[in-house]
Design a protein around this motif. Structure first.
Motif, PDB file in Angstrom:
ATOM      1  N   ASP A 139       0.804  -1.213   0.000  1.00 35.64           N
ATOM      2  CA  ASP A 139       0.000   0.000   0.000  1.00 35.64           C
ATOM      3  C   ASP A 139       0.843   1.273   0.000  1.00 35.64           C
ATOM      4  N   SER A 140       1.834   1.362   0.863  1.00 32.64           N
ATOM      5  CA  SER A 140       2.653   2.574   0.963  1.00 32.64           C
ATOM      6  C   SER A 140       3.431   2.824  -0.319  1.00 32.64           C
ATOM      7  N   PHE A 141       3.987   1.770  -0.908  1.00 32.97           N
ATOM      8  CA  PHE A 141       4.743   1.920  -2.152  1.00 32.97           C
ATOM      9  C   PHE A 141       3.840   2.427  -3.266  1.00 32.97           C
ATOM     10  N   ARG A 142       2.668   1.818  -3.397  1.00 30.90           N
ATOM     11  CA  ARG A 142       1.762   2.196  -4.469  1.00 30.90           C
ATOM     12  C   ARG A 142       1.348   3.668  -4.358  1.00 30.90           C
ATOM     13  N   LYS A 143       1.022   4.114  -3.157  1.00 36.45           N
ATOM     14  CA  LYS A 143       0.567   5.494  -2.979  1.00 36.45           C
ATOM     15  C   LYS A 143       1.695   6.490  -3.207  1.00 36.45           C
ATOM     16  N   LEU A 144       2.902   6.155  -2.748  1.00 33.23           N
ATOM     17  CA  LEU A 144       4.041   7.049  -2.976  1.00 33.23           C
ATOM     18  C   LEU A 144       4.387   7.131  -4.456  1.00 33.23           C
ATOM     19  N   LEU A 145       4.238   6.020  -5.160  1.00 37.13           N
ATOM     20  CA  LEU A 145       4.503   6.012  -6.597  1.00 37.13           C
ATOM     21  C   LEU A 145       3.492   6.876  -7.337  1.00 37.13           C
ATOM     22  N   VAL A 146       2.230   6.728  -6.971  1.00 35.04           N
ATOM     23  CA  VAL A 146       1.145   7.390  -7.695  1.00 35.04           C
ATOM     24  C   VAL A 146       1.144   8.894  -7.455  1.00 35.04           C
ATOM     25  N   THR A 147       1.445   9.324  -6.240  1.00 34.88           N
ATOM     26  CA  THR A 147       1.264  10.725  -5.861  1.00 34.88           C
ATOM     27  C   THR A 147       2.466  11.603  -6.152  1.00 34.88           C
ATOM     28  N   LYS A 148       3.556  11.025  -6.646  1.00 33.14           N
ATOM     29  CA  LYS A 148       4.746  11.828  -6.932  1.00 33.14           C
ATOM     30  C   LYS A 148       5.157  11.655  -8.390  1.00 33.14           C
ATOM     31  N   ASN A 149       5.404  12.786  -9.038  1.00 33.00           N
ATOM     32  CA  ASN A 149       5.893  12.741 -10.409  1.00 33.00           C
ATOM     33  C   ASN A 149       7.405  12.574 -10.425  1.00 33.00           C
ATOM     34  N   CYS A 150       7.912  12.005 -11.488  1.00 27.27           N
ATOM     35  CA  CYS A 150       9.350  11.765 -11.613  1.00 27.27           C
ATOM     36  C   CYS A 150      10.018  12.984 -12.231  1.00 27.27           C
ATOM     37  N   SER A 151      11.008  13.547 -11.537  1.00 26.24           N
ATOM     38  CA  SER A 151      11.740  14.702 -12.046  1.00 26.24           C
ATOM     39  C   SER A 151      12.965  14.276 -12.850  1.00 26.24           C
ATOM     40  N   ASN A 152      13.266  12.970 -12.817  1.00 29.78           N
ATOM     41  CA  ASN A 152      14.397  12.446 -13.570  1.00 29.78           C
ATOM     42  C   ASN A 152      14.036  12.370 -15.053  1.00 29.78           C
ATOM     43  N   ILE A 153      15.023  12.200 -15.888  1.00 34.55           N
ATOM     44  CA  ILE A 153      14.776  12.021 -17.314  1.00 34.55           C
ATOM     45  C   ILE A 153      15.485  10.760 -17.774  1.00 34.55           C
ATOM     46  N   GLY A 154      15.130  10.305 -18.954  1.00 35.78           N
ATOM     47  CA  GLY A 154      15.790   9.132 -19.495  1.00 35.78           C
ATOM     48  C   GLY A 154      15.057   7.850 -19.178  1.00 35.78           C
ATOM     49  N   HIS A 155      15.830   6.766 -19.083  1.00 32.27           N
ATOM     50  CA  HIS A 155      15.278   5.433 -18.949  1.00 32.27           C
ATOM     51  C   HIS A 155      14.439   5.279 -17.688  1.00 32.27           C
ATOM     52  N   SER A 156      14.952   5.734 -16.552  1.00 32.27           N
ATOM     53  CA  SER A 156      14.233   5.567 -15.285  1.00 32.27           C
ATOM     54  C   SER A 156      12.902   6.308 -15.294  1.00 32.27           C
ATOM     55  N   TYR A 157      12.859   7.454 -15.957  1.00 30.86           N
ATOM     56  CA  TYR A 157      11.602   8.210 -16.083  1.00 30.86           C
ATOM     57  C   TYR A 157      10.555   7.379 -16.825  1.00 30.86           C
ATOM     58  N   THR A 158      10.982   6.725 -17.899  1.00 31.70           N
ATOM     59  CA  THR A 158      10.067   5.898 -18.692  1.00 31.70           C
ATOM     60  C   THR A 158       9.552   4.719 -17.874  1.00 31.70           C
ATOM     61  N   VAL A 159      10.454   4.051 -17.147  1.00 37.40           N
ATOM     62  CA  VAL A 159      10.058   2.907 -16.326  1.00 37.40           C
ATOM     63  C   VAL A 159       9.102   3.347 -15.230  1.00 37.40           C
ATOM     64  N   TYR A 160       9.408   4.465 -14.596  1.00 36.92           N
ATOM     65  CA  TYR A 160       8.589   4.981 -13.490  1.00 36.92           C
ATOM     66  C   TYR A 160       7.152   5.225 -13.940  1.00 36.92           C
ATOM     67  N   ASN A 161       6.992   5.934 -15.040  1.00 33.49           N
ATOM     68  CA  ASN A 161       5.652   6.254 -15.516  1.00 33.49           C
ATOM     69  C   ASN A 161       4.934   5.041 -16.092  1.00 33.49           C
ATOM     70  N   SER A 162       5.686   4.087 -16.623  1.00 32.99           N
ATOM     71  CA  SER A 162       5.074   2.863 -17.136  1.00 32.99           C
ATOM     72  C   SER A 162       4.507   2.022 -15.998  1.00 32.99           C
ATOM     73  N   LEU A 163       5.236   1.949 -14.876  1.00 30.53           N
ATOM     74  CA  LEU A 163       4.721   1.213 -13.727  1.00 30.53           C
ATOM     75  C   LEU A 163       3.495   1.920 -13.148  1.00 30.53           C
ATOM     76  N   LYS A 164       3.528   3.248 -13.120  1.00 30.70           N
ATOM     77  CA  LYS A 164       2.360   4.009 -12.655  1.00 30.70           C
ATOM     78  C   LYS A 164       1.161   3.740 -13.559  1.00 30.70           C
ATOM     79  N   GLN A 165       1.397   3.673 -14.873  1.00 30.17           N
ATOM     80  CA  GLN A 165       0.313   3.387 -15.821  1.00 30.17           C
ATOM     81  C   GLN A 165      -0.247   1.986 -15.584  1.00 30.17           C
ATOM     82  N   LEU A 166       0.653   1.020 -15.342  1.00 29.14           N
ATOM     83  CA  LEU A 166       0.216  -0.346 -15.067  1.00 29.14           C
ATOM     84  C   LEU A 166      -0.640  -0.398 -13.806  1.00 29.14           C
ATOM     85  N   PHE A 167      -0.212   0.301 -12.761  1.00 28.45           N
ATOM     86  CA  PHE A 167      -0.976   0.354 -11.513  1.00 28.45           C
ATOM     87  C   PHE A 167      -2.340   1.007 -11.732  1.00 28.45           C
TER      88      PHE A 167
END
Length: 394
Positions: free
Chosen positions: A47-75
């Motif tokens: 629960d805590s991981f999911r909410k922290l992922l959803v409520t914060k945008n990624c300020s990074n760029i590149g590969h990790s940014y893509t992975v971060y938003n893809s996991l958020k989309q999956l959730f």
């Protein structure tokens, strides 16, 4: 980009089935991605991981940014989709490399890779799994001690030799048991008494900072020097719903996720997961267990799966997830980006329309207007499903 979903296996009662499973959504296995589905489902139930992922945008760029938003989309799809199961293509493609191929991989390695990308965008989300481990070595000649502290995301438990069954409590005790370092394992002592000479040392481990969510890896896959390849240890491990780590001041950890591996080999087999909501478990609520086996989701119970290895020896626990007692709840609302929600809603609309279209065609085929009591056999080509082949939505 819209989400990748297959429509060729729609059944009339699937939406009702999802409702019976408390709106749990499975993840399809399009080709040896069960290892990814299993770890991802436990992350979603954290629960805590999911909410922290959803409520914060990624300020990074590149590969990790893509992975971060893809996991958020999956959730987002796992939360709002009316489908029984969805495709994981978005996260597979985002990770790239071996993770995007149709070959079996290690679920733990995938999980750590995923968390590494998430940490670069949202460190607090990953910190809920992190702790600090303290290693102390003491010279047996002069009693000089050296302390080293390291962060960890997982604790790896080794199996006792020549043992058909063991308990997690025994493995934890063995992990923290002091070890004497002699012969080739001697350390160089820098004290004035030993004068930088090699000495016997005693090494001990303890947790300096305890994580809120504990990942325990059972080291089942090890290199066999005789066979010259990785082999799988099939030792049955009895793992309780509640564990207590040494020197923890009485706090308990409660089981909320288990990644299982089925098969004789480290190079193939099948992964599936048992999980329940971590926050409910931490607060002592009666949270229901679910078996999440790719696209299949079914209610389960601890008693039904904790003894599974006794009847199916190849099906063994590989990764265990525990949550600390009385973790402070994350009260933030799960506010997914509007664009992500809109994509899910559009897919839901398409899905419901296809189901209705199929139902209408089937009703027409089975109940002709001129004789509602007669059911003609299917025409040439077999049963008419109402679909013209498979369809993918992007």
């Amino acid at each position: 980009m819209k989400y990748l979903v297959w429509d060729n296996d729609i059944e009339e009662n699937v939406y009702d089935l999802k409702l019976r499973n408390n709106n749990k959504v499975g993840i399809n296995n399009g080709g040896n991605n069960c290892y990814m589905n299993s770890f991802t489902q436990v992350l979603y139930h954290t629960d805590s991981f999911r909410k922290l992922l959803v409520t914060k945008n990624c300020s990074n760029i590149g590969h990790s940014y893509t992975v971060y938003n893809s996991l958020k989309q999956l959730f987002c799809y796992l939360t709002y989709s009316v489908r029984v199961s969805i495709e994981p293509a978005i996260i597979k493609n985002a990770l790239g490399g071996v993770w995007s191929q149709y070959s079996q991989q290690d679920s733990l390695e995938l999980g750590l890779t995923l968390l590494d990308h998430i940490e670069k965008c949202n460190k607090p989300a990953v910190n809920i799994f992190g702790g600090i481990e303290k290693q102390t070595i003491v010279c047996q000649n002069c009693n000089e001690s050296y302390i080293k502290k390291d962060p960890f995301l997982t604790l790896t438990m080794q199996f006792p030799e020549n043992c058909e069954t063991t308990t997690l409590e025994d493995m934890i005790e063995q992990y923290f048991e002091p070890e004497l370092l002699t012969n080739d394992n001697k350390y160089r002592c820098e004290s004035s008494i030993c004068n930088s000479s090699l000495q016997d040392f005693e090494k001990s481990m303890e947790i300096d900072e305890y994580p809120n969510h504990l990942i325990i890896n059972l080291a089942r896959f090890q290199y066999d020097p005789v066979l010259q390849r990785r082999s799988k240890i099939l030792t049955n491990v009895h793992y309780p719903q509640t564990i207590h780590l040494p020197n923890q001041n009485g706090e308990n950890y409660f089981l909320y996720g288990v990644v299982m591996h089925s098969g004789n080999s480290a190079h193939n087999g099948h992964y599936y997961t048992y999980a329940r909501n971590s926050q409910e478990v931490s607060l002592g609520k009666n949270s229901r267990w679910y078996k999440l086996n790719d696209s299949s989701v079914a209610p389960s119970s601890y008693n039904s799966f904790c003894r599974i290895t006794e009847t199916m020896s190849r099906d063994v626990a590989y990764i265990l997830f525990y949550v600390r007692e009385n973790v402070k709840p994350n009260l933030q609302s799960e506010m997914y980006p509007e664009l992500m929600i809109a994509q899910v809603e559009e897919d839901n609309k398409d899905y419901k329309g296809l189901r209705q279209k199929r139902k209408q065609k089937r009703d027409f085929s089975f109940f002709p207007p001129d004789d509602s009591n007669r059911r003609d056999p299917p025409g040439p080509g077999g049963f008419n499903t109402g679909f013209e082949g498979s369809r993918m939505i992007f």
